[in-house]
Design a protein around this motif. Structure first.
Motif, PDB file in Angstrom:
ATOM      1  N   GLN A 203      -3.179  -6.194  -1.832  1.00 33.15           N
ATOM      2  CA  GLN A 203      -3.222  -6.197  -3.479  1.00 33.15           C
ATOM      3  C   GLN A 203      -4.689  -5.424  -3.595  1.00 33.15           C
ATOM      4  O   GLN A 203      -4.506  -4.893  -4.763  1.00 33.15           O
ATOM      5  CB  GLN A 203      -3.461  -7.842  -3.688  1.00 33.15           C
ATOM      6  CG  GLN A 203      -2.071  -8.375  -3.852  1.00 33.15           C
ATOM      7  CD  GLN A 203      -2.416  -9.945  -4.285  1.00 33.15           C
ATOM      8  OE1 GLN A 203      -1.144 -10.774  -4.326  1.00 33.15           O
ATOM      9  NE2 GLN A 203      -3.466 -10.204  -4.942  1.00 33.15           N
ATOM     10  N   ILE A 206      -3.869  -1.562  -3.315  1.00 38.91           N
ATOM     11  CA  ILE A 206      -3.057  -1.292  -4.571  1.00 38.91           C
ATOM     12  C   ILE A 206      -3.890  -1.161  -5.754  1.00 38.91           C
ATOM     13  O   ILE A 206      -4.046  -0.309  -6.614  1.00 38.91           O
ATOM     14  CB  ILE A 206      -1.834  -2.065  -4.768  1.00 38.91           C
ATOM     15  CG1 ILE A 206      -0.886  -1.685  -3.389  1.00 38.91           C
ATOM     16  CG2 ILE A 206      -1.115  -1.596  -5.968  1.00 38.91           C
ATOM     17  CD1 ILE A 206       0.301  -2.684  -3.238  1.00 38.91           C
ATOM     18  N   ASN A 210      -4.739   2.073  -7.763  1.00 40.28           N
ATOM     19  CA  ASN A 210      -4.400   2.279  -9.317  1.00 40.28           C
ATOM     20  C   ASN A 210      -5.647   2.489 -10.210  1.00 40.28           C
ATOM     21  O   ASN A 210      -5.255   2.924 -11.188  1.00 40.28           O
ATOM     22  CB  ASN A 210      -3.541   1.043  -9.668  1.00 40.28           C
ATOM     23  CG  ASN A 210      -2.280   0.888  -9.253  1.00 40.28           C
ATOM     24  OD1 ASN A 210      -1.638   1.870  -8.879  1.00 40.28           O
ATOM     25  ND2 ASN A 210      -1.831  -0.155  -9.087  1.00 40.28           N
ATOM     26  N   GLY A 237      -5.117  -5.310 -11.869  1.00 38.10           N
ATOM     27  CA  GLY A 237      -4.421  -4.800 -10.622  1.00 38.10           C
ATOM     28  C   GLY A 237      -4.002  -5.756  -9.331  1.00 38.10           C
ATOM     29  O   GLY A 237      -3.248  -5.557  -8.589  1.00 38.10           O
ATOM     30  N   LEU A 274       2.521   5.514 -12.093  1.00 37.94           N
ATOM     31  CA  LEU A 274       1.687   4.360 -10.945  1.00 37.94           C
ATOM     32  C   LEU A 274       2.571   3.560 -10.357  1.00 37.94           C
ATOM     33  O   LEU A 274       2.285   3.128  -9.406  1.00 37.94           O
ATOM     34  CB  LEU A 274       0.409   3.874 -11.856  1.00 37.94           C
ATOM     35  CG  LEU A 274      -0.635   4.999 -12.076  1.00 37.94           C
ATOM     36  CD1 LEU A 274      -1.565   4.312 -12.973  1.00 37.94           C
ATOM     37  CD2 LEU A 274      -1.284   5.810 -10.926  1.00 37.94           C
ATOM     38  N   HIS A 275       3.297   2.900 -11.052  1.00 40.07           N
ATOM     39  CA  HIS A 275       4.193   1.721 -10.611  1.00 40.07           C
ATOM     40  C   HIS A 275       5.009   2.446  -9.535  1.00 40.07           C
ATOM     41  O   HIS A 275       5.794   1.869  -8.564  1.00 40.07           O
ATOM     42  CB  HIS A 275       4.866   1.279 -11.746  1.00 40.07           C
ATOM     43  CG  HIS A 275       5.965   0.151 -11.400  1.00 40.07           C
ATOM     44  ND1 HIS A 275       5.351  -0.991 -10.714  1.00 40.07           N
ATOM     45  CD2 HIS A 275       7.336   0.005 -11.245  1.00 40.07           C
ATOM     46  CE1 HIS A 275       6.683  -2.001 -10.365  1.00 40.07           C
ATOM     47  NE2 HIS A 275       7.620  -1.427 -10.770  1.00 40.07           N
ATOM     48  N   GLU A 278       3.399   2.776  -6.404  1.00 36.22           N
ATOM     49  CA  GLU A 278       3.080   1.499  -5.828  1.00 36.22           C
ATOM     50  C   GLU A 278       4.259   0.977  -5.176  1.00 36.22           C
ATOM     51  O   GLU A 278       4.284   0.569  -3.952  1.00 36.22           O
ATOM     52  CB  GLU A 278       2.737   0.529  -6.669  1.00 36.22           C
ATOM     53  CG  GLU A 278       2.606  -0.873  -6.300  1.00 36.22           C
ATOM     54  CD  GLU A 278       2.031  -2.050  -7.556  1.00 36.22           C
ATOM     55  OE1 GLU A 278       2.239  -3.004  -7.080  1.00 36.22           O
ATOM     56  OE2 GLU A 278       1.556  -1.415  -8.535  1.00 36.22           O
ATOM     57  N   LEU A 282       3.283   2.753  -1.625  1.00 33.84           N
ATOM     58  CA  LEU A 282       2.146   1.663  -1.276  1.00 33.84           C
ATOM     59  C   LEU A 282       2.555   0.618  -0.384  1.00 33.84           C
ATOM     60  O   LEU A 282       2.267   0.082   0.485  1.00 33.84           O
ATOM     61  CB  LEU A 282       1.145   1.385  -2.388  1.00 33.84           C
ATOM     62  CG  LEU A 282       0.284   2.966  -2.876  1.00 33.84           C
ATOM     63  CD1 LEU A 282      -0.625   2.214  -3.998  1.00 33.84           C
ATOM     64  CD2 LEU A 282      -0.459   3.270  -1.656  1.00 33.84           C
ATOM     65  N   ASN A 283       3.694  -0.106  -1.415  1.00 35.28           N
ATOM     66  CA  ASN A 283       4.287  -1.326  -0.774  1.00 35.28           C
ATOM     67  C   ASN A 283       5.079  -1.456   0.613  1.00 35.28           C
ATOM     68  O   ASN A 283       4.703  -2.200   1.581  1.00 35.28           O
ATOM     69  CB  ASN A 283       5.008  -1.978  -1.909  1.00 35.28           C
ATOM     70  CG  ASN A 283       4.540  -2.849  -2.844  1.00 35.28           C
ATOM     71  OD1 ASN A 283       3.207  -3.387  -2.470  1.00 35.28           O
ATOM     72  ND2 ASN A 283       5.004  -3.108  -4.141  1.00 35.28           N
TER      73      ASN A 283
END
Length: 349
Positions: A203, A206, A210, A237, A274-275, A278, A282-283
């Motif tokens: 978290q 990320i 972001n 975020g 950006l989503h 992510e 990133l996830n």
């Protein structure tokens, strides 16, 4: 019934309930407890990776790297408080004023004509007055917050400097009279660090990525008050999924005030990009696929955790839920062990 009450699962459940009750009784110190754990976990990861990276070129002691990182962090905090706190306070005030003065002109276009009655019903001024009151209360407690952060930094530094001694001393309880209790606590702590710590780390990374990308894009679009917006984007975020949706509201209002509906489209495109970064980059890199909760579960956990834990619930709600799932065996962040390969007699010969 006697077998049930004497079962290993029931004893483990009662111990977990006891830990929850103990934390509730220490709720006045929950800020220091959570801050100490988060800072210790993140700084330990950073110090370990920094030491491993620099040892290829320069042989460095991990304790020296840890002390250096803490000095840099403390210097950065002092610099921000001394130099940027007045600027941030001014920008936050101006940001509230900008949002409070927002109005939709029905003469702009057909869409604005339909939006005008809706925004009149929302009564942004009342909500912003409540937000300003909450902000002012937090500013009055800024000394208490800074003291809690300072205590957490000192505690986490001592924990990392004496990490080996703490582990060796704690291991002595394994052969003591409370060995069964130690085994269960060791199990919970291992699962907690593996699941809760991993999600918290993800978290923060990320949120930082972001924040940096959003501030760069907002700067190119000519947005004002970038420092205040950057802080807002970083804090929101830390809240999975819901933080992105909440941050859309003030950014859309500012975008409309600057460039009209077209800038709102730019903001929506930026958030979508950006989503996507992510979700697809990133996830998968930072978190196991088993911690990827459905959006319904995510929102339900955030709503209930915010109700019971307040602001902290927005940040630690999902990590705590992942920890409980790991304890219950619903998910597991441990990598499965590979099955032994059976070989024939000819291959062995």
């Amino acid at each position: 019934m006697s077998k049930f009450f004497q079962s290993h699962g029931f004893k483990r459940f009662m111990l977990l309930v006891g830990i929850a009750i103990a934390l509730y009784l220490m709720r006045s110190m929950i800020n220091i407890i959570l801050l100490t754990f988060i800072i210790t976990y993140l700084m330990n990861k950073l110090a370990t990776k920094t030491t491993e990276g620099t040892r290829k070129y320069v042989p460095l002691n991990e304790k020296a790297v840890t002390v250096t990182l803490y000095l840099l962090l403390a210097g950065a905090i002092v610099a921000v408080i001394y130099k940027y706190l007045p600027i941030v306070t001014q920008q936050i005030t101006q940001l509230f004023d900008l949002i409070a003065s927002f109005n939709v002109n029905p003469d702009d276009n057909e869409i604005a004509r339909y939006l005008a009655p809706t925004f009149e019903k929302i009564e942004l001024d009342k909500y912003l007055e409540q937000g300003v009151d909450i902000t002012l209360k937090n500013i009055t407690n800024i000394g208490k917050i800074i003291m809690q952060i300072l205590i957490s930094l000192i505690l986490s530094l001592f924990i990392l400097l004496e990490k080996k001694r703490i582990i060796e001393f704690t291991a002595k309880f394994k052969d003591s009279k409370i060995a069964p209790l130690y085994d269960e606590l060791h199990y919970f702590s291992r699962v907690f660090i593996r699941s809760f710590g991993k999600v918290i780390e993800a978290q923060f990374i990320i949120a930082a990525v972001n924040c940096v990308l959003s501030v760069i894009m907002l700067y190119l679009m000519g947005f004002p008050h970038l420092i205040a917006l950057g802080i807002m984007i970083f804090i929101l975020g830390l809240v999975p999924v819901a933080g992105v949706i909440i941050s859309l509201i003030p950014m859309s209002i500012i975008a409309y005030s600057i460039g009209g509906l077209m800038y709102i489209v730019y903001i929506l495109v930026m958030v979508t990009v950006l989503h996507a970064i992510e979700a697809y980059f990133l996830n998968p890199k930072l978190m196991s696929a088993k911690t990827d909760l459905p959006i319904f579960y995510t929102f339900m956990v955030i709503i209930f955790s915010e109700h019971f834990f307040g602001v902290w619930g927005l940040i630690i709600g999902i990590p705590l839920f992942i920890f409980l799932l790991d304890v219950l065996g619903v998910t597991s962040s441990e990598t499965p062990k590979q099955k032994p390969i059976r070989r024939s007699k000819k291959q062995i010969e």
